[in-house]
Design an enzyme around this catalytic site. Structure first.
Site, short mmCIF file in Angstrom:
data_model
loop_
_atom_site.label_atom_id
_atom_site.label_comp_id
_atom_site.label_asym_id
_atom_site.label_seq_id
_atom_site.Cartn_x
_atom_site.Cartn_y
_atom_site.Cartn_z
N TYR A 1 55.38 23.10 6.61
CA TYR A 1 55.41 21.64 6.73
C TYR A 1 56.07 21.00 5.51
CZ TYR A 1 53.34 16.95 7.43
OH TYR A 1 53.13 15.59 7.61
N LYS B 1 59.48 18.78 5.40
CA LYS B 1 59.42 17.38 4.97
C LYS B 1 60.32 17.11 3.77
CE LYS B 1 56.65 15.57 8.00
NZ LYS B 1 57.26 14.70 9.03
#
Length: 305
Positions: free
Chosen positions: A165, A169
């Site tokens: 993640y 990001k």
């Protein structure tokens, strides 16, 4: 000055619930026509149903707004292209893209399957790439566009158990940095939003009183600013619980050491100078790093002349 979106068309991905739903409702409440996109899958990306997106559309229409539902997966470029065409066929243009869709597959890197790493990258990073690519030519042609990438503190600063993640990001920040430069001549402004919000993605991670403070509504004002006509560009705006901050990727003044055989040892000895944040800058492009380094090398050469 009131922020309003009358005559504007917005696409919000992952808008069937949580933060995306609030984004869609807020844009519609201020006059935007909204494509509510949501695959309708579970938090880990499995499954799918158009009912979540349609429910948000029904809310918007009940409040007097205009909206249509779309169930495309952001990982499917052809489906994303069809979504953009659906917006153009319905309203003639696309002015705003909020890349909000995302999933979680949290585990420590040691225990994480590469398939789970790749899937999170595909949804967050390539999903945003697909949607942005699908609107890019249109926004250039109409000489107007506002694109919001959803980054995260997990990417900016790291978070245990979220290597996939966080990598995705932070990659979105890099995408934003370059697209903001490439889109400038045609009034396409590209920014990142780093939200802290209690949603389906975070409900297991925080105590109840913190979740109450972190309602998604506390993030929405930042999105509205980044999607507005007077939006900045190349900003990383952080938001949560009604508080707002800006994040920056900076470059320190550093030192010139040269390329002598003992350069590694001197670098170690002077690391405190290298990392000293006094006088740091926010470069306007990647070329700034090279300019700083070459400048220091030229100064050193002059001093020896």
């Amino acid at each position: 000055m009131s922020i309003e979106f009358k005559g504007r068309v917005a696409i919000v991905t992952g808008a069937g619930g949580g933060l995306g739903r609030q984004h869609a409702l807020a844009l519609a409440a201020r006059g935007a026509k909204v494509v509510v996109n949501d695959l309708g899958g579970a938090r880990d990306g499995s499954g799918g149903s158009a009912s979540a997106a349609q429910a948000v559309v029904d809310e918007i229409r009940a409040a007097g707004g205009e909206a249509i539902a779309n169930g495309a997966s952001v990982t499917d470029f052809e489906a994303v292209q069809a979504m953009v065409q659906q917006a153009v066929d319905t309203w003639g243009r696309v002015d705003i893209l909020v890349n909000n869709a995302g999933i979680l597959r949290d585990k420590t890197f040691a225990k994480m399957e590469l398939a789970d790493f790749k899937l999170v990258m595909d949804v967050h990073l390539m999903g945003a790439v697909n949607c942005t690519k699908a609107v890019w030519a249109l926004m250039n042609e109409q000489k107007y566009g506002r694109i919001v990438m959803t980054t995260s503190s997990s990417g900016l600063y790291g978070n245990f158990g979220q290597s996939n993640y966080g990598a995705a990001k932070m990659a979105l920040v890099g995408l934003m940095q370059t697209l903001s430069l490439e889109g400038a001549k045609n009034n396409i402004r590209v920014n990142c939003l780093a939200p802290t919000a209690a949603t389906r993605m975070t409900e297991d991670l925080m105590p109840a009183e913190v979740l109450e403070a972190l309602k998604p509504e506390g993030v929405v004002p930042a999105m509205l600013v980044l999607a507005s006509q007077d939006a900045p560009t190349r900003a990383i705006l952080c938001a949560g619980a009604g508080a707002f901050e800006a994040a920056h990727i900076t470059l320190t003044q550093g030192v010139h050491i040269g390329i002598a055989p003992d350069a590694p040892e001197e670098l170690v000895a002077r690391m405190a100078e290298v990392t000293d944040r006094a006088g740091e800058q926010v470069p306007m492009s990647g070329a700034a790093q090279g300019a700083v380094e070459i400048g220091k090398a030229m100064e050193a050469a002059k001093a020896l002349a």
